[in-house]
Design a protein around this motif. Structure first.
Motif, PDB file in Angstrom:
ATOM      1  N   VAL A  56       0.862  -1.187   0.000  1.00  0.00           N
ATOM      2  CA  VAL A  56       0.000   0.000   0.000  1.00  0.00           C
ATOM      3  C   VAL A  56       0.897   1.236   0.000  1.00  0.00           C
ATOM      4  CG1 VAL A  56      -1.692   1.291   1.368  1.00  0.00           C
ATOM      5  CG2 VAL A  56      -1.865  -1.209   1.194  1.00  0.00           C
ATOM      6  N   SER A  57       0.631   2.142  -0.935  1.00  0.00           N
ATOM      7  CA  SER A  57       1.456   3.347  -1.028  1.00  0.00           C
ATOM      8  C   SER A  57       1.053   4.351   0.057  1.00  0.00           C
ATOM      9  CB  SER A  57       1.266   3.986  -2.405  1.00  0.00           C
ATOM     10  OG  SER A  57       1.915   5.235  -2.438  1.00  0.00           O
ATOM     11  N   HIS A  58       1.979   5.267   0.376  1.00  0.00           N
ATOM     12  CA  HIS A  58       1.657   6.298   1.369  1.00  0.00           C
ATOM     13  C   HIS A  58       0.866   7.443   0.755  1.00  0.00           C
ATOM     14  CE1 HIS A  58       3.715   4.605   4.721  1.00  0.00           C
ATOM     15  NE2 HIS A  58       4.823   4.426   4.016  1.00  0.00           N
ATOM     16  N   SER A  59       0.906   7.559  -0.575  1.00  0.00           N
ATOM     17  CA  SER A  59       0.186   8.683  -1.179  1.00  0.00           C
ATOM     18  C   SER A  59      -0.322   8.339  -2.576  1.00  0.00           C
ATOM     19  CB  SER A  59       1.091   9.917  -1.240  1.00  0.00           C
ATOM     20  OG  SER A  59       2.368   9.553  -1.692  1.00  0.00           O
ATOM     21  N   TYR A  60      -1.575   8.720  -2.801  1.00  0.00           N
ATOM     22  CA  TYR A  60      -2.248   8.449  -4.077  1.00  0.00           C
ATOM     23  C   TYR A  60      -2.856   9.735  -4.617  1.00  0.00           C
ATOM     24  CZ  TYR A  60      -2.174   3.436  -2.890  1.00  0.00           C
ATOM     25  OH  TYR A  60      -1.791   2.149  -2.575  1.00  0.00           O
ATOM     26  N   ILE A  63      -5.767   7.317   7.553  1.00  0.00           N
ATOM     27  CA  ILE A  63      -6.001   7.684   6.149  1.00  0.00           C
ATOM     28  C   ILE A  63      -6.570   9.100   6.057  1.00  0.00           C
ATOM     29  CG2 ILE A  63      -7.280   7.065   4.048  1.00  0.00           C
ATOM     30  CD1 ILE A  63      -7.272   4.140   5.124  1.00  0.00           C
ATOM     31  N   CYS A  89       3.479  10.626  -5.767  1.00  0.00           N
ATOM     32  CA  CYS A  89       2.234   9.893  -5.481  1.00  0.00           C
ATOM     33  C   CYS A  89       1.993   8.837  -6.558  1.00  0.00           C
ATOM     34  CB  CYS A  89       1.041  10.846  -5.472  1.00  0.00           C
ATOM     35  SG  CYS A  89       1.121  12.097  -4.194  1.00  0.00           S
ATOM     36  N   VAL A  94      -1.649   7.085   5.123  1.00  0.00           N
ATOM     37  CA  VAL A  94      -1.996   7.011   3.693  1.00  0.00           C
ATOM     38  C   VAL A  94      -2.734   8.310   3.340  1.00  0.00           C
ATOM     39  CG1 VAL A  94      -3.284   5.777   1.895  1.00  0.00           C
ATOM     40  CG2 VAL A  94      -2.244   4.491   3.777  1.00  0.00           C
ATOM     41  N   TYR A 111      -4.162   1.648   9.727  1.00  0.00           N
ATOM     42  CA  TYR A 111      -3.736   2.840   8.979  1.00  0.00           C
ATOM     43  C   TYR A 111      -4.395   4.096   9.524  1.00  0.00           C
ATOM     44  CZ  TYR A 111      -2.217  -0.548   5.441  1.00  0.00           C
ATOM     45  OH  TYR A 111      -1.606  -1.581   4.788  1.00  0.00           O
TER      46      TYR A 111
END
Length: 329
Positions: A26-30, A113, A161, A142, A111
Motif C-alpha cells: 500500500v502506497s503512502h500517497s495516491y 487515512i 504519489c 496514507v 492505517y
C-alpha cells in the motif's frame, strides 16, 4: 453497502488497489484524477474502508466495527479534510488536519487515512507544507488526493504519489446501472447515459432530476416542430431558451444528440445506436428530408454556438443564427 464489486467500471484501478492490499504494498500517497462525478470519492472511500476492515480481505466486509464506522462516516482513522472557503484549501487547514495530526498513531486501525477532495484547491503554500509529510510519512499514514485538475498540483507532489487516472465509463454500463439501480425506463436511461459522458455521478443526477426531464421534453418539442414553426413561434422559443441561461449548454447537447441520431439513421438505417430511439418516426422523417451536407452544417453550427456563448456573445443572436441553419433544408 458498497464494496469494489458494486463499482461500475474502473476495473484496472480496482485491480491495482486490491493487488496493493494483497501484496501489502500500500502506497503512502495516491492521486485519484478524473472528471467531476467520475467516482473518485467512491473509489477512495471504498479503498479506505477496505484497508481498515477487520477481516483484512480485498473487499470491505461491511459488518465489522470498522466498516460500520466507515459507512456511518465517523471512523476516527479515516479523516476527510475539510475547508472553510469554497475555492481554496489553506496551509492552516492542511497543517491542522494532516501535518499536526499525522504523528498521532491510529486509534483503532492499521492505517491513518487522509482524504483530500478537490485537492487542486490547495494553494501552493498548502501543497508545499504537505510535501514534507508525503516525502517522510509515518509507516501507517496514507494520503489520498482527489482532483479533477491534476495540473493544479505541484510537479513535486505529482511525482511522489501513485497516480490513478479514472477513465470514463462506457455508456452501455451507465445505462444498465440506471435501469437496474434507479429503475429508469430504457429510452430515458439512454438519454441520461449519453448526456452524462461516462460519469455515473452525473448520470444519477440527471436521471433523478425533474428539471432535466422537462428540459428534454421541451428540446424535443422544439426539434420536432422547428421546420413547421411560424417565425413568431420560433422567436418565442428562442426567447424562452435565452432566458434559461444556466441550462442553455444542456439544451445544445440535447440538440446535438438529436441531429447525430438523424445523421446516424440516414447513414445506417439502424435504430439500435440512437439516443432518441422512441422518436424514430420523427428521426426517419428528418433523415429523408435532410442531406448529409445539411446535417453536417447543423452539427457544425451547434459547435459554433457553444463557442459563441462561451465568448459571451448575445445569447438570442447566437440562437437565431443556429435556428436559421436548422431551418435550411
Amino acid at each position: 453497502m458498497l464494496g469494489f464489486n458494486d463499482i461500475i467500471g474502473h476495473e484496472e484501478i480496482i485491480r491495482h488497489l486490491k493487488n496493493a492490499i494483497q501484496t501489502e504494498k500500500v502506497s503512502h500517497s495516491y492521486i485519484f484524477t478524473g472528471d467531476p462525478g467520475s467516482g473518485k470519492k467512491l473509489l477512495a472511500g471504498t479503498y479506505a474502508m477496505t484497508l481498515q476492515c477487520e477481516e483484512g480481505g480485498t473487499e470491505p466486509c461491511g459488518h465489522c466495527d470498522s466498516c460500520k464506522k466507515a459507512i456511518g462516516k465517523n471512523h476516527p482513522d479515516i479523516i476527510m479534510v475539510t475547508h472553510e472557503k469554497p475555492n481554496v484549501i489553506t496551509i492552516d487547514e492542511i497543517r491542522e488536519q494532516i501535518i499536526n495530526d499525522v504523528d498521532i498513531k491510529p486509534y483503532c486501525s492499521p492505517y491513518k487515512i487522509y482524504i483530500v477532495a478537490n485537492a487542486e484547491l490547495m494553494n501552493p503554500q498548502a501543497q508545499n507544507a504537505l510535501l514534507k509529510t508525503i516525502e517522510e510519512p509515518p509507516e501507517y499514514a496514507v494520503i489520498m488526493l482527489l482532483t479533477s485538475n491534476i495540473d493544479a498540483l505541484l510537479p513535486t507532489i505529482r511525482s511522489r504519489c501513485v497516480r490513478l487516472d479514472l477513465k470514463v465509463v462506457d455508456d452501455g454500463l451507465v445505462k444498465k446501472y440506471l435501469m437496474e439501480h434507479l429503475h429508469i425506463p430504457d429510452y430515458q436511461a439512454e438519454i441520461d447515459a449519453s448526456y452524462a459522458h461516462g460519469s455515473i455521478g452525473r448520470a444519477k443526477q440527471v436521471a433523478t432530476s425533474q428539471e432535466f426531464a422537462d428540459m428534454t421534453q421541451n428540446a424535443l418539442r422544439i426539434l420536432k416542430n422547428a421546420d413547421g414553426m411560424e417565425v413568431y413561434e420560433l422567436t418565442e422559443a428562442i426567447k424562452e431558451l435565452s432566458n434559461d441561461k444556466q441550462n442553455i449548454s444542456d439544451y445544445l447537447d440535447l440538440f446535438q444528440f438529436w441531429f447525430r441520431d438523424v445523421l446516424m439513421f440516414k447513414a445506417t438505417r439502424e435504430v439500435d445506436n440512437l439516443v432518441f430511439k422512441q422518436e424514430i418516426n420523427y428521426i426517419r422523417e428528418q433523415a429523408s428530408q435532410r442531406s448529409y451536407e445539411n446535417l453536417e452544417k447543423i452539427l457544425d453550427a451547434l459547435e459554433k454556438t457553444k463557442v459563441r456563448l462561451r465568448a459571451n456573445v448575445n445569447t438570442e443572436l447566437a440562437l437565431e443564427l443556429l435556428f436559421l441553419t436548422i431551418r435550411e433544408k
